[in-house]
Write a protein that holds these residues in place. Structure first.
Motif, PDB file in Angstrom:
ATOM      1  N   ALA A 190       0.837  -1.197   0.000  1.00  0.00           N
ATOM      2  CA  ALA A 190       0.000   0.000   0.000  1.00  0.00           C
ATOM      3  C   ALA A 190       0.877   1.254   0.000  1.00  0.00           C
ATOM      4  N   TRP A 191       1.962   1.219   0.776  1.00  0.00           N
ATOM      5  CA  TRP A 191       2.898   2.345   0.814  1.00  0.00           C
ATOM      6  C   TRP A 191       3.551   2.571  -0.543  1.00  0.00           C
ATOM      7  N   LEU A 192       3.993   1.502  -1.184  1.00  0.00           N
ATOM      8  CA  LEU A 192       4.653   1.646  -2.478  1.00  0.00           C
ATOM      9  C   LEU A 192       3.688   2.162  -3.548  1.00  0.00           C
ATOM     10  N   ARG A 193       2.429   1.733  -3.489  1.00  0.00           N
ATOM     11  CA  ARG A 193       1.440   2.259  -4.439  1.00  0.00           C
ATOM     12  C   ARG A 193       1.179   3.737  -4.174  1.00  0.00           C
ATOM     13  N   GLU A 194       1.183   4.124  -2.895  1.00  0.00           N
ATOM     14  CA  GLU A 194       1.011   5.542  -2.562  1.00  0.00           C
ATOM     15  C   GLU A 194       2.179   6.366  -3.094  1.00  0.00           C
ATOM     16  N   VAL A 195       3.388   5.859  -2.932  1.00  0.00           N
ATOM     17  CA  VAL A 195       4.575   6.550  -3.441  1.00  0.00           C
ATOM     18  C   VAL A 195       4.479   6.743  -4.955  1.00  0.00           C
ATOM     19  N   ASP A 196       4.064   5.690  -5.655  1.00  0.00           N
ATOM     20  CA  ASP A 196       3.938   5.773  -7.105  1.00  0.00           C
ATOM     21  C   ASP A 196       2.925   6.842  -7.503  1.00  0.00           C
ATOM     22  N   ALA A 197       1.808   6.896  -6.789  1.00  0.00           N
ATOM     23  CA  ALA A 197       0.772   7.877  -7.113  1.00  0.00           C
ATOM     24  C   ALA A 197       1.217   9.306  -6.814  1.00  0.00           C
ATOM     25  N   ARG A 198       1.992   9.485  -5.767  1.00  0.00           N
ATOM     26  CA  ARG A 198       2.349  10.838  -5.333  1.00  0.00           C
ATOM     27  C   ARG A 198       3.596  11.391  -5.996  1.00  0.00           C
ATOM     28  N   PHE A 199       4.574  10.504  -6.308  1.00  0.00           N
ATOM     29  CA  PHE A 199       5.877  11.020  -6.717  1.00  0.00           C
ATOM     30  C   PHE A 199       6.327  10.574  -8.105  1.00  0.00           C
ATOM     31  N   SER A 200       5.456   9.920  -8.858  1.00  0.00           N
ATOM     32  CA  SER A 200       5.836   9.504 -10.201  1.00  0.00           C
ATOM     33  C   SER A 200       5.829  10.687 -11.167  1.00  0.00           C
ATOM     34  N   PRO A 201       6.871  10.831 -11.991  1.00  0.00           N
ATOM     35  CA  PRO A 201       6.863  11.886 -13.012  1.00  0.00           C
ATOM     36  C   PRO A 201       6.031  11.499 -14.228  1.00  0.00           C
ATOM     37  N   PHE A 202       5.480  10.289 -14.223  1.00  0.00           N
ATOM     38  CA  PHE A 202       4.694   9.795 -15.350  1.00  0.00           C
ATOM     39  C   PHE A 202       3.192   9.867 -15.099  1.00  0.00           C
ATOM     40  N   ARG A 203       2.792  10.345 -13.930  1.00  0.00           N
ATOM     41  CA  ARG A 203       1.380  10.496 -13.596  1.00  0.00           C
ATOM     42  C   ARG A 203       1.052  11.986 -13.514  1.00  0.00           C
ATOM     43  N   PRO A 204       0.257  12.494 -14.426  1.00  0.00           N
ATOM     44  CA  PRO A 204      -0.018  13.934 -14.455  1.00  0.00           C
ATOM     45  C   PRO A 204      -0.597  14.483 -13.157  1.00  0.00           C
ATOM     46  N   ASP A 205      -1.290  13.636 -12.376  1.00  0.00           N
ATOM     47  CA  ASP A 205      -1.907  14.113 -11.141  1.00  0.00           C
ATOM     48  C   ASP A 205      -1.013  13.948  -9.920  1.00  0.00           C
ATOM     49  N   SER A 206       0.257  13.552 -10.108  1.00  0.00           N
ATOM     50  CA  SER A 206       1.164  13.375  -8.968  1.00  0.00           C
ATOM     51  C   SER A 206       1.650  14.722  -8.446  1.00  0.00           C
ATOM     52  N   GLU A 207       2.122  14.708  -7.215  1.00  0.00           N
ATOM     53  CA  GLU A 207       2.665  15.931  -6.617  1.00  0.00           C
ATOM     54  C   GLU A 207       3.903  16.395  -7.361  1.00  0.00           C
ATOM     55  N   VAL A 208       4.726  15.447  -7.831  1.00  0.00           N
ATOM     56  CA  VAL A 208       5.922  15.804  -8.590  1.00  0.00           C
ATOM     57  C   VAL A 208       5.559  16.559  -9.868  1.00  0.00           C
ATOM     58  N   CYS A 209       4.552  16.071 -10.587  1.00  0.00           N
ATOM     59  CA  CYS A 209       4.158  16.743 -11.830  1.00  0.00           C
ATOM     60  C   CYS A 209       3.523  18.101 -11.543  1.00  0.00           C
ATOM     61  N   ALA A 210       2.755  18.189 -10.465  1.00  0.00           N
ATOM     62  CA  ALA A 210       2.159  19.474 -10.101  1.00  0.00           C
ATOM     63  C   ALA A 210       3.239  20.496  -9.770  1.00  0.00           C
ATOM     64  N   LEU A 211       4.277  20.065  -9.066  1.00  0.00           N
ATOM     65  CA  LEU A 211       5.397  20.954  -8.762  1.00  0.00           C
ATOM     66  C   LEU A 211       6.116  21.368 -10.035  1.00  0.00           C
ATOM     67  N   ASP A 212       6.317  20.419 -10.923  1.00  0.00           N
ATOM     68  CA  ASP A 212       7.026  20.709 -12.171  1.00  0.00           C
ATOM     69  C   ASP A 212       6.256  21.704 -13.035  1.00  0.00           C
ATOM     70  N   ARG A 213       4.933  21.658 -12.981  1.00  0.00           N
ATOM     71  CA  ARG A 213       4.108  22.597 -13.762  1.00  0.00           C
ATOM     72  C   ARG A 213       3.958  23.944 -13.073  1.00  0.00           C
ATOM     73  N   GLY A 214       4.479  24.070 -11.864  1.00  0.00           N
ATOM     74  CA  GLY A 214       4.385  25.325 -11.144  1.00  0.00           C
ATOM     75  C   GLY A 214       3.088  25.504 -10.392  1.00  0.00           C
ATOM     76  N   GLU A 215       2.307  24.432 -10.257  1.00  0.00           N
ATOM     77  CA  GLU A 215       1.037  24.519  -9.543  1.00  0.00           C
ATOM     78  C   GLU A 215       1.224  24.480  -8.030  1.00  0.00           C
ATOM     79  N   ILE A 216       2.397  24.024  -7.596  1.00  0.00           N
ATOM     80  CA  ILE A 216       2.755  24.011  -6.185  1.00  0.00           C
ATOM     81  C   ILE A 216       4.083  24.733  -6.049  1.00  0.00           C
ATOM     82  N   ARG A 217       4.188  25.627  -5.089  1.00  0.00           N
ATOM     83  CA  ARG A 217       5.461  26.295  -4.830  1.00  0.00           C
ATOM     84  C   ARG A 217       6.427  25.328  -4.151  1.00  0.00           C
ATOM     85  N   ALA A 218       7.706  25.498  -4.432  1.00  0.00           N
ATOM     86  CA  ALA A 218       8.715  24.603  -3.866  1.00  0.00           C
ATOM     87  C   ALA A 218       8.648  24.568  -2.347  1.00  0.00           C
ATOM     88  N   GLY A 219       8.286  25.690  -1.728  1.00  0.00           N
ATOM     89  CA  GLY A 219       8.229  25.740  -0.271  1.00  0.00           C
ATOM     90  C   GLY A 219       6.946  25.186   0.308  1.00  0.00           C
TER      91      GLY A 219
END
Length: 245
Positions: free
Chosen positions: A33-62
């Protein structure tokens, strides 16, 4: 207990040898369950992940989550330590912290097993391994022959990670040039945690032949590498019970 699932793009196996204490099956459920959560949150291949949101500038680095802040801190640590050879932000490419996320997340998965009472276990995530309560034997694939091993390790408590070309080709880039890293065929690191072993192996491979010495200088790290001239390079403390000459 033995469970195998495909998650984060590779097979993950969890083996727990706890006949006496009886670690509950729910511990493995928690790991996956933890590994699936990590994949959902931090994958650069999932447009709805936190990583992709940060990369698009939708979330500030801080304003990122504590976990992503930890991951990005590790990424920056290895970028500075390698003089820029390792970088998760390459020109023309999106933010891709996978080289750190994999080892970091699987190490935390192993810690979930420990918290559940497991003292003898092995987690194998696409060939990278974290183990406890050994001895465990871990084989290192020959970088040019899929049906051969170039070394067998004896691991009691710790982690093993390998970076190489044989599975995904020239996928590791030297960020200083933007081109595939050269100089090595494979590089394996043994370290106390998979967070350190996996990131160090990838960062060292990106540095090329000089990365072997750099990885060997890291606290707690032992190294086994095969360079492009087919020479085997290993540190004196590398825990091999059988290795190539």
């Amino acid at each position: 207990m033995l469970r195998v699932e495909h998650v984060m793009g590779f097979p993950v196996s969890v083996r727990v040898d706890e006949a006496a204490s009886g670690v509950p099956e729910a511990a493995a459920d928690e790991v996956f369950a933890w590994l699936r959560e990590v994949d959902a949150r931090f994958s650069p291949f999932r447009p709805d992940s936190e990583v992709c949101a940060l990369d698009r500038g939708e979330i500030r680095a801080g304003a990122v989550s504590a976990e992503l802040a930890e991951i990005l801190g590790l990424c920056e640590h290895y970028r500075l330590a390698t003089g820029g050879a390792f970088d998760v932000r390459l020109p023309g490419r999106g933010l891709d912290p996978c080289a750190v996320v994999k080892g970091w997340s699987v190490q935390k998965a192993a810690e979930l097993l420990s918290a559940a009472g497991a003292t003898r276990y092995c987690v194998n995530a696409g060939g990278d391994v974290v183990a406890a309560g050994g001895p465990w034997r871990v084989g290192l694939r020959h970088p040019e022959h899929a049906d051969r091993l170039c070394a067998v390790l004896a691991i009691t408590d710790g982690a093993v990670a390998t970076s190489a070309r044989y599975e995904r080709g020239d996928h590791i880039l030297d960020a200083r040039t933007g081109r595939p890293a050269t100089g090595l065929l494979s590089l394996t690191v043994v370290a106390p945690s998979l967070t350190e072993a996996d990131a160090t192996a990838t960062a060292a491979f990106a540095m090329g032949a000089r990365g072997v010495e750099w990885a060997a200088s890291r606290d707690g790290c032992e190294v086994f590498a095969v360079d492009e001239d087919r020479r085997v390079l290993r540190t004196p403390g590398f825990p091999a019970v059988r290795a190539a000459a």
